[in-house]
Design a protein around this motif. Structure first.
Motif, mmCIF file in Angstrom:
data_model
loop_
_atom_site.group_PDB
_atom_site.id
_atom_site.type_symbol
_atom_site.label_atom_id
_atom_site.label_comp_id
_atom_site.label_asym_id
_atom_site.label_seq_id
_atom_site.Cartn_x
_atom_site.Cartn_y
_atom_site.Cartn_z
ATOM 1 N N LEU A 1 0.731 -1.390 -0.249
ATOM 2 C CA LEU A 1 0.462 0.117 0.020
ATOM 3 C C LEU A 1 0.723 1.317 -0.061
ATOM 4 O O LEU A 1 1.037 2.089 -0.752
ATOM 5 C CB LEU A 1 -1.065 0.006 0.984
ATOM 6 C CG LEU A 1 -1.735 1.311 1.543
ATOM 7 C CD1 LEU A 1 -2.896 1.570 0.576
ATOM 8 C CD2 LEU A 1 -2.410 1.340 2.774
ATOM 9 N N LEU A 2 2.335 1.535 0.112
ATOM 10 C CA LEU A 2 3.042 2.354 1.287
ATOM 11 C C LEU A 2 3.517 2.656 -0.296
ATOM 12 O O LEU A 2 3.479 3.492 -1.175
ATOM 13 C CB LEU A 2 3.880 2.130 1.819
ATOM 14 C CG LEU A 2 3.361 1.818 3.644
ATOM 15 C CD1 LEU A 2 4.122 2.123 4.182
ATOM 16 C CD2 LEU A 2 2.463 3.150 3.930
ATOM 17 N N LYS A 3 3.542 1.902 -1.020
ATOM 18 C CA LYS A 3 4.722 2.120 -2.537
ATOM 19 C C LYS A 3 3.847 2.008 -2.985
ATOM 20 O O LYS A 3 4.437 3.429 -4.154
ATOM 21 C CB LYS A 3 5.470 0.764 -2.495
ATOM 22 C CG LYS A 3 7.032 0.022 -1.496
ATOM 23 C CD LYS A 3 7.387 -1.495 -2.048
ATOM 24 C CE LYS A 3 8.572 -1.695 -1.550
ATOM 25 N NZ LYS A 3 8.891 -3.212 -1.837
ATOM 26 N N GLU A 4 2.574 1.697 -3.535
ATOM 27 C CA GLU A 4 1.621 2.082 -4.704
ATOM 28 C C GLU A 4 1.078 3.709 -4.566
ATOM 29 O O GLU A 4 2.008 4.431 -5.313
ATOM 30 C CB GLU A 4 0.338 0.661 -4.720
ATOM 31 C CG GLU A 4 0.657 0.046 -4.554
ATOM 32 C CD GLU A 4 -0.803 -0.827 -4.387
ATOM 33 O OE1 GLU A 4 -1.729 -0.488 -4.141
ATOM 34 O OE2 GLU A 4 -0.716 -2.352 -4.955
ATOM 35 N N GLN A 5 1.089 3.920 -3.026
ATOM 36 C CA GLN A 5 0.956 5.740 -2.973
ATOM 37 C C GLN A 5 2.060 6.391 -3.357
ATOM 38 O O GLN A 5 1.295 6.984 -4.170
ATOM 39 C CB GLN A 5 0.898 5.496 -1.356
ATOM 40 C CG GLN A 5 0.302 7.348 -1.079
ATOM 41 C CD GLN A 5 -1.291 6.686 -0.295
ATOM 42 O OE1 GLN A 5 -1.036 6.062 0.824
ATOM 43 N NE2 GLN A 5 -1.966 8.256 0.422
ATOM 44 N N LYS A 6 3.610 5.476 -3.418
ATOM 45 C CA LYS A 6 5.056 6.862 -3.162
ATOM 46 C C LYS A 6 4.525 6.810 -5.484
ATOM 47 O O LYS A 6 4.846 7.726 -5.821
ATOM 48 C CB LYS A 6 5.702 5.928 -3.359
ATOM 49 C CG LYS A 6 6.413 6.203 -1.774
ATOM 50 C CD LYS A 6 7.664 5.870 -1.847
ATOM 51 C CE LYS A 6 8.072 5.828 -0.381
ATOM 52 N NZ LYS A 6 9.366 5.109 0.208
ATOM 53 N N VAL A 7 4.126 5.338 -5.292
ATOM 54 C CA VAL A 7 3.721 5.029 -7.047
ATOM 55 C C VAL A 7 2.681 5.781 -7.737
ATOM 56 O O VAL A 7 3.528 7.763 -8.561
ATOM 57 C CB VAL A 7 3.759 3.998 -7.983
ATOM 58 C CG1 VAL A 7 3.170 4.442 -9.502
ATOM 59 C CG2 VAL A 7 4.423 3.591 -7.719
ATOM 60 N N VAL A 8 1.654 6.456 -7.091
ATOM 61 C CA VAL A 8 0.322 7.435 -7.837
ATOM 62 C C VAL A 8 1.176 8.963 -7.482
ATOM 63 O O VAL A 8 0.798 9.492 -8.223
ATOM 64 C CB VAL A 8 -0.239 6.920 -6.667
ATOM 65 C CG1 VAL A 8 -1.333 7.828 -7.043
ATOM 66 C CG2 VAL A 8 -0.954 5.907 -6.908
ATOM 67 N N ILE A 9 1.869 9.516 -6.789
ATOM 68 C CA ILE A 9 2.434 10.325 -5.872
ATOM 69 C C ILE A 9 3.208 11.030 -7.219
ATOM 70 O O ILE A 9 3.279 11.797 -7.498
ATOM 71 C CB ILE A 9 2.861 10.448 -4.681
ATOM 72 C CG1 ILE A 9 2.093 10.679 -3.303
ATOM 73 C CG2 ILE A 9 3.777 12.127 -4.202
ATOM 74 C CD1 ILE A 9 2.135 10.155 -1.993
#
Length: 962
Positions: A948-956
């Motif tokens: 979840l944390l990595k996905e959010q980084k990619v979106v950002i």
């Protein structure tokens, strides 16, 4: 020639004075030497007593620690509770322990019994407290001396529980040397001694100051393996006998010399006729006085002293010279015996001698008692005076001694003196027998056989010893007293022989030992029985079990051991207090003892654990009894105030037979069987079987415990999350629950349904909770953008963690120094854990809510609490147990339960969360009911938090690029 007598008169007293002064000087030196020897001997005895007291204290405590480690259970569901119960019991039985600590295999403190220091000691290595222990088959204790910041010294000893296998950890104990030494040494020395007690260069105790004038006794002492040195010196005070004796001696020498000089002067003035008379009369031991009669008209009126020998001069006082010139009537008047004048005149006239004994009351004569003889001598009389003071005083002293002895014998308190002949007939008994037994001496002498209740078993042996002239050991006879009571009299007989060494009688002292025997029985009872229930305690049970095992082997019989563990006892203790728990144990003890017979053994061996031995019965013969016992326990209701509790029991059964090796293995087998009974559903019995699958399952659990501990050390845990979706609430950010997964050595996920229950049973959940909390906060701190979008992150806490004040302090400290807002953290606690630890849970919640944290009551409806607990508990969310949610669309009762929980929780101002939402139909039904949030596979399955944390980084990053 005239100078020779004068030189002798002056020289002899002077020489005597010097000789006497020398004698007294030597005597004073001798007394001073004896005084120093006495002080040294007294100090030596006291030093040895102090050493013995300290070493016996040390040996008893080390032996108790060894016994504790010897009986350490290999497979106990909660070794902390076992250790705490046994260590606290040992501290009560053997006072003097400051603290007793159990450390794991890595020497990390797991528990200590001193609650005031527990927060500062738990999970710290033993080396922090000055004790470094090693395994390696070291059976001796390791010791250390530690000085606290306040200067107080503590002795610490410790050892591996099993020197051949350090997996079980280590046990250490500390002793407060100041209080311990003050209690033991202070009573022995008082203010009569000065001392210094040191451990190497460390001075542990001091009393007074040692001086160089008196002898110092050095005594080595071993305390828990540490060599101590005791220096002890006696204090004589301000009284110095040598100087006093010397001063008195000089004064006495001076007085004697002056007296001697005066006597010599008088002696040299005697004329030659007196010397010739003295030579003739000195052979007599009596004082001889020759008196001449004074007559008028042939009537004797008085007498005049003519001659007297030296004995008479010594007998009468020095002032007698002036009295010599006076008449006999005046002399007798001075001696307070004027009536003797008429007697002397009668003797002189009749010529008949007279003899008489007189007590003197005059200071003019040194004798207290005299014997006088008056005889006619020419025209006068001769009076012979003999000093019989010594003989008279001896007779008087003998008489007084006999009377004093009789008074002493008759006044003995609790004792009487007796004498009997060789046939046993009493010839004498002192009056004090009436105070002891109530019988008059005359009655007891004639009827003592009728007063006897029971004679000693070895009465015939005692009689043979007495007839052989031997002194038997003291023996006790039971009597009926005059008031109808029972008295125990201890006799100490001594044979009496005549001048020809022939046995003629037996005499001795009888002592009332009734109170002593009663006290001994009381002490024995207290040492072998549990004070709360009155049953045998663990130490007495171990001894009785070994005796029963010996009888089984000797008689080739069987017996049965039952290990009984009460269920739900902790619930009563935690919810109603220890007073209620104590009352429950007393009632259970009475319930267990209702069907016992002679020879059976029932003991309380732990907090809520009992051991029962059915004597001479096999396992098959006791199963019906155990079924009846379990039915009685099921039917039993414990009522305390307005609460009613149902209790149960798990019973492990093991047979005692010829193949039983020892009592320790027997108890271990019964304990294993009890554990199996608990795993099989509780409130039942289970018979021990070496091939039992439950035991294999327990071994498997222990392997899981080891795996969990290794995973903590190797950081083989991973955080998962599961989304919590709002149904009737406005979404203000992400809301999810943190879940825990454990990785195997190969990197595979292990089933949390297995390792989580094991961690709860074996006391590891507090470590897992701490790991989850710290890892979650760290992850959120490292992802500030995700943290900004986060609404709530739910973290589960176990019941063990709720009672851990140290962990609470760690949470508060971490949140205060973290960038994670406390209002984004929600702690989930289960209903059962909250109610079982209600006081601890309330405090935990109140402290963290003040910081802004939120709380959810998990699994509500699955436990045993009522809505009253919900009303009084400051939680923000109520999570409806999934067992009701899962089938609510197909089961009307489940639907009604979910609805009732939601409505009541909402009425209390709390939000509701439904768990185990597995399909959209259930989601719609919950939305219609008004439930606030939902969680389940239909809304989102658990997934790694890092994804979840990595996905959010990619979106950002993508948004930033656009």
């Amino acid at each position: 020639m005239q100078f020779k007598p004068l030189n002798r008169v002056n020289g002899l007293p002077l020489s005597l004075f010097l000789i006497l002064c020398l004698i007294f000087a030597l005597f004073s030196l001798y007394l001073e030497d004896q005084e120093q020897r006495r002080l040294a001997a007294k100090a030596s005895i006291v030093a040895q007593q102090v050493a013995n007291t300290i070493e016996v204290f040390s040996a008893d405590r080390q032996r108790a620690l060894t016994d504790l480690m010897t009986t350490w259970p290999e497979y106990h569901p909660n070794p902390t509770d076992w250790f705490n119960a046994h260590a606290v019991t040992m501290q009560h039985v053997l006072p003097g322990f400051d603290d007793i600590v159990w450390a794991d295999a890595h020497q990390q403190v797991q528990w200590n019994i001193k609650s005031t220091d527990r927060g500062s000691r738990l999970y710290r290595p033993l080396s922090d407290f000055g004790l470094v222990l090693t395994g390696g088959q070291k059976t001796d204790f390791t010791n250390a001396l530690v000085q606290a910041p306040n200067g107080q010294y503590f002795a610490i000893v410790g050892r591996a529980i099993n020197p051949y296998d350090t997996r079980y950890g280590f046990v250490a104990a500390s002793f407060d040397l100041q209080s311990t030494l003050s209690a033991m040494v202070g009573e022995l020395i008082g203010s009569d001694f000065s001392l210094i007690l040191s451990d190497g260069e460390h001075q542990l105790m001091a009393n007074g100051m040692l001086n160089g004038h008196e002898p110092v006794i050095a005594q080595s002492i071993q305390f828990v393996g540490r060599p101590w040195l005791l220096k002890l010196q006696g204090n004589r005070g301000g009284f110095e006998i040598g100087r006093i004796v010397m001063a008195i001696g000089v004064l006495m020498s001076l007085v004697i010399s002056i007296f001697l000089r005066r006597q010599l002067r008088s002696a040299f003035k005697l004329n030659q006729s007196q010397q010739r008379y003295k030579a003739a009369s000195e052979s007599s031991l009596d004082a001889i006085l020759v008196l001449q009669a004074l007559t008028q008209q042939q009537q004797i009126l008085d007498f005049k002293l003519v001659e007297s020998n030296q004995v008479a001069q010594k007998m009468f006082a020095p002032g007698i010279e002036q009295l010599k010139l006076k008449l006999l009537s005046e002399q007798l008047q001075a001696f307070n015996h004027p009536q003797l004048l008429a007697l002397c005149i009668q003797v002189c006239q009749s010529g008949k001698a007279h003899e008489q004994y007189l007590e003197t009351n005059s200071p003019l004569i040194s004798a207290q008692w005299i014997k006088i003889q008056v005889v006619k001598a020419g025209n006068g009389i001769a009076i012979t005076v003999r000093d019989i003071t010594a003989r008279r005083l001896s007779q008087q002293a003998l008489k007084e001694s006999e009377e004093k002895f009789r008074r002493l014998v008759d006044g003995l308190n609790g004792h009487f003196v007796y004498s009997h002949d060789l046939t046993g007939r009493i010839s004498y008994v002192s009056n004090s027998v009436q105070d002891v037994l109530g019988y008059r001496p005359e009655y007891f002498k004639l009827n003592y056989r009728h007063c006897v209740k029971r004679t000693p078993d070895n009465a015939e042996q005692i009689r043979r010893q007495l007839l052989a002239g031997e002194r038997p050991d003291p023996y006790v006879v039971e009597y009926f007293s005059q008031d109808g009571g029972i008295r125990h009299i201890e006799y100490r007989d001594s044979p009496v022989f005549d001048d020809n060494s022939k046995l003629i009688a037996v005499e001795g002292i009888g002592r009332d030992v009734t109170a002593d025997l009663a006290l001994q029985q009381q002490v024995y009872y207290q040492a072998n029985h549990d004070q709360l229930t009155g049953l045998y305690n663990r130490y007495a049970f171990d001894r009785l079990l070994k005796e029963r095992l010996g009888l089984v082997r000797q008689q080739a019989s069987v017996s049965t051991l039952c290990y009984i563990d009460m269920d739900q006892f902790k619930l009563v203790n935690d919810s109603c207090g220890h007073q209620a728990g104590d009352e429950l144990l007393r009632q259970v003890a009475n319930l267990l003892g209702t069907s016992l017979k002679s020879g059976d053994i029932l003991a309380r061996v732990g907090g809520d654990e009992f051991c029962l031995v059915y004597a001479d019965l096999s396992v098959g013969q006791v199963l019906d009894k155990l079924s009846d016992m379990l039915n009685a326990i099921r039917s039993f209701r414990f009522v305390w105030e307005d609460k009613v509790f149902h209790i149960g029991a798990s019973i492990g059964v093991a047979e005692i037979n010829m193949q039983t090796t020892n009592s320790e293995a027997l108890i271990k087998a019964a304990d294993h069987a009890c554990y199996s009974a608990k795993n099989l559903g509780r409130n039942r019995y289970h018979v021990f079987d070496a091939s039992d699958q439950q035991l294999n399952y327990q071994q498997s659990e222990l392997e899981w415990v080891n795996e969990i501990q290794k995973a903590l050390l190797e950081d083989r845990f991973e955080l998962f999350y599961q989304t919590i979706e709002p149904l009737n609430q406005v979404a203000s950010g992400r809301h999810y629950e943190i879940l825990l997964r454990m990785l195997s050595v190969k990197g595979e996920y292990l089933n949390p349904g297995v390792f989580i229950p094991v961690a709860e049973r074996y006391g590891l959940m507090n470590k897992l909770d701490e790991w989850v909390f710290n890892s979650t906060i760290t992850a959120l701190e490292q992802h500030p953008v995700h943290l900004e979008a986060l609404d709530k992150c739910a973290i589960n806490l176990s019941g063990m963690t709720l009672g851990n004040d140290e962990f609470l302090d760690k949470i508060v400290l971490r949140l205060r120094h973290s960038c994670v807002p406390p209002e984004k953290i929600c702690f989930e606690i289960t209903e059962t854990a909250a109610v079982t630890n209600l006081a601890a849970a309330s405090r935990f919640i109140d402290v963290l809510r003040e910081l802004g944290c939120r709380f959810a009551l998990d699994d509500f409806g699955a436990g045993m609490s009522s809505f009253t607990y919900l009303k009084n508990m400051a939680v923000d969310y109520v999570k409806i147990d999934g067992s009701f949610v899962r089938n609510m669309c197909r089961d009307r009762s489940d639907y009604a339960t979910v609805k009732a929980i939601h409505e009541i929780a909402s009425s209390m101002g709390k939000l509701t969360v439904a768990e185990f939402v597995s399909d959209q139909e259930t989601r719609l039904a919950l939305t219609k009911l008004g439930v606030s949030f939902a969680q389940g596979f239909a809304l989102g399955k658990p997934a790694p938090l890092q994804h979840l944390l990595k996905e959010q980084k990619v979106v950002i990053r993508h948004l930033s690029a656009v």
